[in-house]
Design a protein around this motif. Sequence first.
Motif, PDB file in Angstrom:
ATOM      1  N   CYS A 263       0.844  -1.198   0.000  1.00 33.38           N
ATOM      2  CA  CYS A 263       0.000   0.000   0.000  1.00 33.38           C
ATOM      3  C   CYS A 263       0.882   1.251   0.000  1.00 33.38           C
ATOM      4  N   GLU A 264       0.296   2.353  -0.403  1.00 40.78           N
ATOM      5  CA  GLU A 264       0.985   3.645  -0.507  1.00 40.78           C
ATOM      6  C   GLU A 264       1.692   4.007   0.804  1.00 40.78           C
ATOM      7  N   LYS A 267       4.772   1.724   1.251  1.00 40.35           N
ATOM      8  CA  LYS A 267       5.822   1.989   0.254  1.00 40.35           C
ATOM      9  C   LYS A 267       6.542   3.296   0.536  1.00 40.35           C
ATOM     10  N   LYS A 268       5.763   4.318   0.883  1.00 39.57           N
ATOM     11  CA  LYS A 268       6.364   5.650   1.102  1.00 39.57           C
ATOM     12  C   LYS A 268       6.643   5.933   2.579  1.00 39.57           C
TER      13      LYS A 268
END
Length: 478
Positions: A263-264, A267-268
């Motif tokens: 998921c975003e 990942k970030k």
Amino acid sequence: MTRGGMESVEVFTTEGKGRGLKAQKEFLPGDVIFAEPAYAAVVFDSLTHVICHTCFKRQERLHRCGQCKFAYYCDRTCQRAAWLNHKNECSAIKRHGKAPTENIRLAARIMWKIEREGSGLSEGCLVSIDDLQNHVDSFDEEEKKELRADVESFLEFWPPHSQQFGMQYISHIFGVISCNGFTLSDQRGLQAVGVGIFPNLCQANHDCWPNCTVIFNNGKIELRALTKISPGDELTVSYVDFLNVSEERRKQLKKQYYFDCTCEHCKKQIKDDLMLAVKEGEGKPSAETVKEVIQFSKDTLEKISKARMEGLYHEVVKLCRECLKKQEPVLGDTNIYLLRILSIASEVLSYLQMFEEAADYAKRMVDGYLKIYHPNNAQLGMAVMRAGVTHWHAGLIEAGHGLICKAYAILLITHGPSHPITKDLEVMRVQTEMELRMFQQNEFMYYKMREAALKNQKIQVMPEPSNETSPGLFHKKE
């Protein structure tokens, strides 16, 4: 509010994530996308005598099944409603001499339903039991050992005159329970009381910052929208609490659900900086000091857990105060180790009726949570509610009413207006609003009346702190 049936969602195949659920129409925050009854569900072993086996409500006095002496119900209505699912279980328990564990009972209920209806698509189900993932191939040695023991116990319990299933199929059912068993909570949503299988809900994939939430309300699971959802959007729920750095969440998801979260937020590493925040400015602590304080916090949390298990609440408070003294000069206001200690301290102090100190810690906890959690997060709503009640009990009526209103706005979306806890909150909102008006008109009279009221009635005792966090989404053996 839109109340969607299964026609408002569709199953689709996602890239790299297997099946998923997609919206067929627009949903707004608080809309019920669908409500699903359990395919099969059982009460936890430790609570079989205090929770109704039909509606999963906690009741003071329950009626016991006269045949097996194991199942308990609110009344005759619940007992009659249970008979189709309890009939085979009842005679099997009598034949076996005792009730087996919750896992065996749930597997047996699934098998008896398959015996009655076949294993194809049940009414209202998007997928069949046969098509649910079991992840047995990903089990480690310990899990395989547990699986073999469960299958053995199941075969001892399963009546010889019932339909016989092969070892592989029985293993599939236990694998399904292990990966997809959903935690059922009592009517107030505060305690996990059972486990059930909900085939449609199992199709919703995980996201650490999801657009849906799941709540158990009135005997059914509701999938509720947290944000505006457009037709074609994937519907996601979070399998784990967000209050953990991305690396920890990913580890937990890999260990319990056998997938790598992409998921975003993972990942970030979004919000990780807040959760690991340290004091800024002139006296910024060294990396070594931060490491020491984090380790001290972890050790303290273990000691707290032990003291709570033994009911030594004054010891818990002492440990929290010592830890906060060490944390405060070093950790930032949103650091998860600081927030965990603040949460425990405020809950235990409220139970011990030391409301003013509890309110101070609760306020700091909520301020931190508001910067980390999604604004429509159920755990955030429950924490704000607890903080509001603590402030109210401490006589801090303005802050108390403000927090209770904030919690009510969140719970209207996450739980909905008909959920018992939202109804409780509405009563508190009206009560604190009335008290706040009185306070604004005449502060002196307000405190006099409050004092008299407290003398005449025992102040409502907060529930005893439990060692469990709020019920997780899926039921997992630690």
